[in-house]
Scaffold this motif. Sequence first.
Motif, PDB file in Angstrom:
ATOM      1  N   VAL A  48      -8.449 -20.030   7.756  1.00  0.00           N
ATOM      2  CA  VAL A  48      -8.907 -20.430   9.083  1.00  0.00           C
ATOM      3  C   VAL A  48      -7.869 -21.329   9.778  1.00  0.00           C
ATOM      4  O   VAL A  48      -8.101 -21.825  10.859  1.00  0.00           O
ATOM      5  N   ARG A  49      -6.693 -21.582   9.129  1.00  0.00           N
ATOM      6  CA  ARG A  49      -5.596 -22.334   9.735  1.00  0.00           C
ATOM      7  C   ARG A  49      -4.332 -21.512   9.534  1.00  0.00           C
ATOM      8  O   ARG A  49      -4.076 -21.010   8.442  1.00  0.00           O
ATOM      9  N   TRP A  50      -3.548 -21.350  10.610  1.00  0.00           N
ATOM     10  CA  TRP A  50      -2.379 -20.485  10.546  1.00  0.00           C
ATOM     11  C   TRP A  50      -1.167 -21.181  11.175  1.00  0.00           C
ATOM     12  O   TRP A  50      -1.312 -22.016  12.064  1.00  0.00           O
ATOM     13  N   ARG A  51       0.025 -20.770  10.708  1.00  0.00           N
ATOM     14  CA  ARG A  51       1.257 -21.144  11.397  1.00  0.00           C
ATOM     15  C   ARG A  51       1.788 -19.890  12.085  1.00  0.00           C
ATOM     16  O   ARG A  51       1.909 -18.827  11.453  1.00  0.00           O
ATOM     17  N   LEU A  52       2.109 -20.001  13.378  1.00  0.00           N
ATOM     18  CA  LEU A  52       2.627 -18.880  14.163  1.00  0.00           C
ATOM     19  C   LEU A  52       4.022 -19.233  14.654  1.00  0.00           C
ATOM     20  O   LEU A  52       4.216 -20.282  15.266  1.00  0.00           O
ATOM     21  N   GLU A  53       4.949 -18.309  14.384  1.00  0.00           N
ATOM     22  CA  GLU A  53       6.318 -18.552  14.847  1.00  0.00           C
ATOM     23  C   GLU A  53       6.810 -17.365  15.665  1.00  0.00           C
ATOM     24  O   GLU A  53       6.710 -16.228  15.209  1.00  0.00           O
ATOM     25  N   LEU A  54       7.308 -17.660  16.880  1.00  0.00           N
ATOM     26  CA  LEU A  54       7.911 -16.623  17.731  1.00  0.00           C
ATOM     27  C   LEU A  54       9.219 -17.222  18.254  1.00  0.00           C
ATOM     28  O   LEU A  54       9.269 -17.809  19.340  1.00  0.00           O
TER      29      LEU A  54
ATOM     30  N   GLY B  65      10.689 -19.937  21.360  1.00  0.00           N
ATOM     31  CA  GLY B  65      10.652 -21.317  20.893  1.00  0.00           C
ATOM     32  C   GLY B  65       9.264 -21.741  20.434  1.00  0.00           C
ATOM     33  O   GLY B  65       8.898 -22.903  20.509  1.00  0.00           O
ATOM     34  N   LEU B  66       8.481 -20.773  19.982  1.00  0.00           N
ATOM     35  CA  LEU B  66       7.095 -21.064  19.611  1.00  0.00           C
ATOM     36  C   LEU B  66       6.987 -21.331  18.114  1.00  0.00           C
ATOM     37  O   LEU B  66       7.448 -20.535  17.305  1.00  0.00           O
ATOM     38  N   ASP B  67       6.430 -22.490  17.761  1.00  0.00           N
ATOM     39  CA  ASP B  67       6.135 -22.806  16.360  1.00  0.00           C
ATOM     40  C   ASP B  67       4.894 -23.674  16.380  1.00  0.00           C
ATOM     41  O   ASP B  67       4.950 -24.880  16.586  1.00  0.00           O
ATOM     42  N   VAL B  68       3.736 -23.031  16.212  1.00  0.00           N
ATOM     43  CA  VAL B  68       2.464 -23.757  16.380  1.00  0.00           C
ATOM     44  C   VAL B  68       1.569 -23.551  15.161  1.00  0.00           C
ATOM     45  O   VAL B  68       1.757 -22.625  14.366  1.00  0.00           O
TER      46      VAL B  68
ATOM     47  N   ARG C 213      -7.931 -24.132  18.115  1.00  0.00           N
ATOM     48  CA  ARG C 213      -7.118 -25.120  18.840  1.00  0.00           C
ATOM     49  C   ARG C 213      -5.666 -24.919  18.435  1.00  0.00           C
ATOM     50  O   ARG C 213      -5.386 -24.549  17.292  1.00  0.00           O
ATOM     51  N   ILE C 214      -4.740 -25.163  19.387  1.00  0.00           N
ATOM     52  CA  ILE C 214      -3.318 -24.953  19.119  1.00  0.00           C
ATOM     53  C   ILE C 214      -2.593 -26.298  19.177  1.00  0.00           C
ATOM     54  O   ILE C 214      -2.778 -27.059  20.138  1.00  0.00           O
ATOM     55  N   THR C 215      -1.804 -26.567  18.144  1.00  0.00           N
ATOM     56  CA  THR C 215      -0.960 -27.766  18.163  1.00  0.00           C
ATOM     57  C   THR C 215       0.441 -27.349  17.731  1.00  0.00           C
ATOM     58  O   THR C 215       0.617 -26.286  17.117  1.00  0.00           O
ATOM     59  N   GLY C 216       1.451 -28.215  18.050  1.00  0.00           N
ATOM     60  CA  GLY C 216       2.827 -27.893  17.672  1.00  0.00           C
ATOM     61  C   GLY C 216       3.710 -27.826  18.895  1.00  0.00           C
ATOM     62  O   GLY C 216       3.535 -28.610  19.849  1.00  0.00           O
ATOM     63  N   SER C 217       4.633 -26.867  18.898  1.00  0.00           N
ATOM     64  CA  SER C 217       5.572 -26.756  20.004  1.00  0.00           C
ATOM     65  C   SER C 217       4.848 -26.506  21.328  1.00  0.00           C
ATOM     66  O   SER C 217       5.316 -26.881  22.392  1.00  0.00           O
ATOM     67  N   HIS C 218       3.743 -25.824  21.269  1.00  0.00           N
ATOM     68  CA  HIS C 218       2.889 -25.566  22.433  1.00  0.00           C
ATOM     69  C   HIS C 218       1.502 -26.055  22.098  1.00  0.00           C
ATOM     70  O   HIS C 218       1.083 -26.030  20.939  1.00  0.00           O
ATOM     71  N   ARG C 219       0.768 -26.503  23.126  1.00  0.00           N
ATOM     72  CA  ARG C 219      -0.624 -26.892  22.897  1.00  0.00           C
ATOM     73  C   ARG C 219      -1.533 -25.953  23.684  1.00  0.00           C
ATOM     74  O   ARG C 219      -1.114 -25.361  24.673  1.00  0.00           O
ATOM     75  N   GLY C 220      -2.761 -25.819  23.254  1.00  0.00           N
ATOM     76  CA  GLY C 220      -3.683 -24.946  23.984  1.00  0.00           C
ATOM     77  C   GLY C 220      -4.880 -24.544  23.142  1.00  0.00           C
ATOM     78  O   GLY C 220      -5.238 -25.233  22.181  1.00  0.00           O
ATOM     79  N   GLU C 221      -5.438 -23.412  23.531  1.00  0.00           N
ATOM     80  CA  GLU C 221      -6.638 -22.927  22.825  1.00  0.00           C
ATOM     81  C   GLU C 221      -6.629 -21.408  22.867  1.00  0.00           C
ATOM     82  O   GLU C 221      -5.884 -20.795  23.641  1.00  0.00           O
ATOM     83  N   GLY C 222      -7.459 -20.810  22.042  1.00  0.00           N
ATOM     84  CA  GLY C 222      -7.482 -19.355  22.017  1.00  0.00           C
ATOM     85  C   GLY C 222      -8.533 -18.819  21.063  1.00  0.00           C
ATOM     86  O   GLY C 222      -9.483 -19.530  20.718  1.00  0.00           O
ATOM     87  N   TYR C 223      -8.367 -17.575  20.664  1.00  0.00           N
ATOM     88  CA  TYR C 223      -9.327 -16.922  19.774  1.00  0.00           C
ATOM     89  C   TYR C 223      -8.588 -16.285  18.607  1.00  0.00           C
ATOM     90  O   TYR C 223      -7.479 -15.771  18.756  1.00  0.00           O
TER      91      TYR C 223
END
Lengths: 803, 351
Positions: free
Chosen positions: B298-304, B308-311, B334-344
Amino acid sequence: MYRTALSALLSHWRRHPMQLGSLLLGLALATALWSGVQAINAEARASYDRAAGVLAQDRLEQLVPTDGQRFSQEVYVALRRAGWDISPVLEGRWSRAGRSVRILGIEPLSLPAGAAPQPVAAGGDMAAFLSQPGQGFAAPQTVAALDGADGLPPLTAAPDMVPGMVLVDIGIAQGLLRAEGEVSRLLVAPAQPVGRTPLGEVAPGLSLRAPQAEADVANLTGSFHLNLTAFGFLSFAVGLFIVHSAIGLAFEQRRPMFRTLRALGLPLGALVAILAAEVLILALAAGLVGIGLGYGIAAALLPDVAATLRGLYGAALPGSLSLRPEWWLGGLGIAMLGAGVAAAQSLWRLWHLPLLAPAQPRAWARASARALARQGALAGGLAVVAVLAGLFGQGVAGGFVLLGALLLSAALALPGVLALILGAAERASRGALAQWFWADTRQQLPGLSLALMALLLALAANVGVGTMVASFRLTFTGWLDQRLSSEFYVTARNEAEAGRLHDWLEPRSDALLPIWKIEGPVRGRTAEVYGVADHPTYSENWPILTGTPDLWQSLARGEGAIVNEQLWRREGLRLGDSLTLPGGAERALVGVYSDYGNPRGQVIIGVEDLTALYPEVERLRYAIRIDPEKVPDLRRALVDEFGLPADNMIDQASVKRFSLQVFERTFAVTAALNVLTMGVAGFAMFTSLLTLATMRLPQLAPVWALGLTRGRLARLELVRALLLAALTMVLALPVGLVLAWALLSVVNVAAFGWRLPMHVFPADWLWLGALALAAAGLAAAWPALRLARMPPLRLLKVFADER
Amino acid sequence: MNVRLILVLMVWPFAAIAQGFAGLGQGAEGFATPRPGVALEFPADHGAHPSYRIEWWYLTANLKGEDGRSYGVQWTLFRSALAPETREGWADPQIWMGHAGLTTPERHFVAERLARGGIGQAGVTAVPFGAWIDGWRMQGRAAEGRDELSALSLTAQGTDFAYDLDLTAEGPLVAHGQSGYSTKSESGQASYYYSQPFYRVAGTLDLPEGPIAVTGRAWLDREWSSQPLDAEQKGWDWVSLHFESGEKLMGFQLRSTDGAYTSGTWIGADGRAEPFEDGVLTMTPLGRARVAGRDLPVRWRLELPAKGLDVEIDALNAQSWMETRFAYWEGPVRITGSHRGEGYLEMTGYE
């Protein structure tokens, strides 16, 4: 000590195997009849429960139309869109070319969880089920019965399906039932979404119905099973008389032994406990035998019962019997209970037996006048209950309260009435021997009264049920003649053939009368709607019970409708009432006709009216009026020239024969139980007389000593038994006639929906009287013979013994 | 968004088993297949495409209540055809399924609906736009001359919850893949796929404790196809993310026995779509939770890296389990890291 006591007590049975036999046999017979009936009922109930459990409608609420008619599926969609979680069901009868089956159309996607019928829940091809031509699930025997039927979707056998029903998708069902866009009712899921629009705003024509614990058929057949239960209970009660007398005898005869055992130091409690255990063990053994016999009886009767239920109510029962704990445990329980009740009195007496009381076995003490009066009062009270039930009772239950109270009251009153008669005879008689005979007979009454009560019950039941069945048969055959007035009946295989058949038959017959019908809800229940031609066949013959003078013209004008007695009584209709037909058309009720052997409502309108209202009606059957002598030629010509299969035609005589056959099977069970009950009653009489014979020696010995030969005494004993049986028969007669009246006018009306005129058959009574006398004579013969051949020494010993 | 393609393709057999029927939606031949170079046509493509086997209208919303708490809402209408046609009445081979979810930090509410086409119980019209099943509705209320999906009202009810939301698009429709032709795997499976990720939302949630006024943003996916998945593919992890910068990301990975296939689209704040190929996006599970008897990341690291995305994304409610005929995990993150925000986030195939 205990072992010694036990072996001493049990030695009694070794020396009296006959007594042991009668005790075991009585209890086994009683248990057998009871558990046999219960086994049949349990089987039927399980089958009804399965029917009720289809679509879980025993657990789910439903939305049903207030006018009983099918309604548009738009209402379903509107309710779904208003938030209601519901599932549509369409049901009806499909018939073609003489084959008929109930169609149940469901919508598998919206079915509430757990409501999916077993075959659907078990697996299959959903796409095939939903798409044309669909897929039908049915019980294996139904699949076999429908083999090769045109127009049905491919059928898959599903062992858990209720027989006589085909389960299909609702879209397929709408096509089969010619009910495009129509729905019968809606199943309501237990948990509903929040914020639904109230029912009244979306679908004012529907109302919410609570879950139905029983299927309609269970309601319909309830009275039939109550009937069986009543018979079973009657047999059990009669059987208990045997057990009571056998146990009583065994206790009486062992009194000296009890006294000796007690004198040797066996505690009273231990003695009672040993005897109670003995009774329980005997009951267990007899109960097991009885259950075995009961299974046999049930298995033998089940096919008839199944035929009856199918014929009368359309309820399908499996042909085989399963050993369900609910009846065999019940049977065992009731055997123990019965033996316990029968032994209670003797154990109670033993408990209060003074240690040094004389050990002389007394024939049951002559009942005190007070006891007789008490019994009489109870009988009177029950009679009042019976009258009240007859006057104010409702439905089948009221009818059975009436029957139960009546029979019990009569049985309880019997000893008192017999005592009065015998007392009067004693006063009227001249001569010592005659007076002794009457007085001695009266003296024996208490000992024999249980057996005589059993005989009374059996005889009354025989008279009552016999009168009902015979009345029914008489009325039924007369009614068949009226109803089946046409000489010949044909059914075409399809509409095209029906047209050709009509044209072919027209010049060859006196009249061609369509027998066309549709099925649909009338007043909330499925009914048949027939159309009749305007022809004298109907106005001259149809069994009208009540109606307006111009009812046939009214039908021909398409203004009126006539209904069968069942529908009329069930709905409390009156002439002139408006009747809503399937589809919503209204017709005035102009007449009522009798319609025996049909559990469902039926409506008749004019045939033009029928085809106008229901243009899609199947037009395949015709009744043909023709000179009866020409029937064989017509039949040959139909087969040879027209090419109609012989199966598609039937003459009047065959229909009648078939109908009577159904009728006879209907009452075969009743007749069988009747005979068995008589048998049990006769056996009760036999054991009672046997018991008395042994105990009566001290009373007979002085008479013998005064010069009466043993043979004479034996003949007197025989005459006494015959006399008592004859008196009981005479008293049973009025009871039986009241019983017959109650069955015909109360129970039948509630159970079947028709009322039959009562006919009496005195010849049958004579026959039954002879049977009762024969039973009594047989029962008395053995004890009498033993008396006639008794060594004089034993009679002498009566005086020699120290009693 | 092939994850949902898989979802539905798998849902039907599963739903069928749950209902007691096997093989629903399988074996029917003659369905149309997506072809490249066919331009999407609006508003017609907002409506149903009955000649394709499967299709959906899939909406997720990240909401903030007047009480300051975060909420998530899902509204989905699936269409599955037994045959590539429509008919009047019960004979219609189109079958519809609705899923509704409502997630709070502590609870997760689920409802499911099934309906047959042809009788009016469920369906979709392109103009005026309307998608419905039973009492659930996604109703277009676009102003004259605007795209039919530019303004919607959305409602659904379960046995213990309901919601009623108004949505207004603040950006254009976004086509994924090649102008809406979205390739799904190396072996060539594809679907038509476009989104409206720019909704602003206001409305009311009805919870057992009472109604709550909410505002937030929502994302609508539209996709239709006819092709099933490869047998080796075990499940997928899919995200739709709104960043505070106004940019958005749709990304997924398909887990198979020999590794993962990733894909997605980067969406600029102005709605410009930059689809990317396999291997560009890296998704790494960080923390697992016990959900409905299984372990789910239920917690992920996403890199693009290209953006420059690393959240890190983290579930609002780890127990966002959709207990439907075919069960899966779907809930707000909830999104934290290089970018902040929210999503699904959506996850399937974890046993």
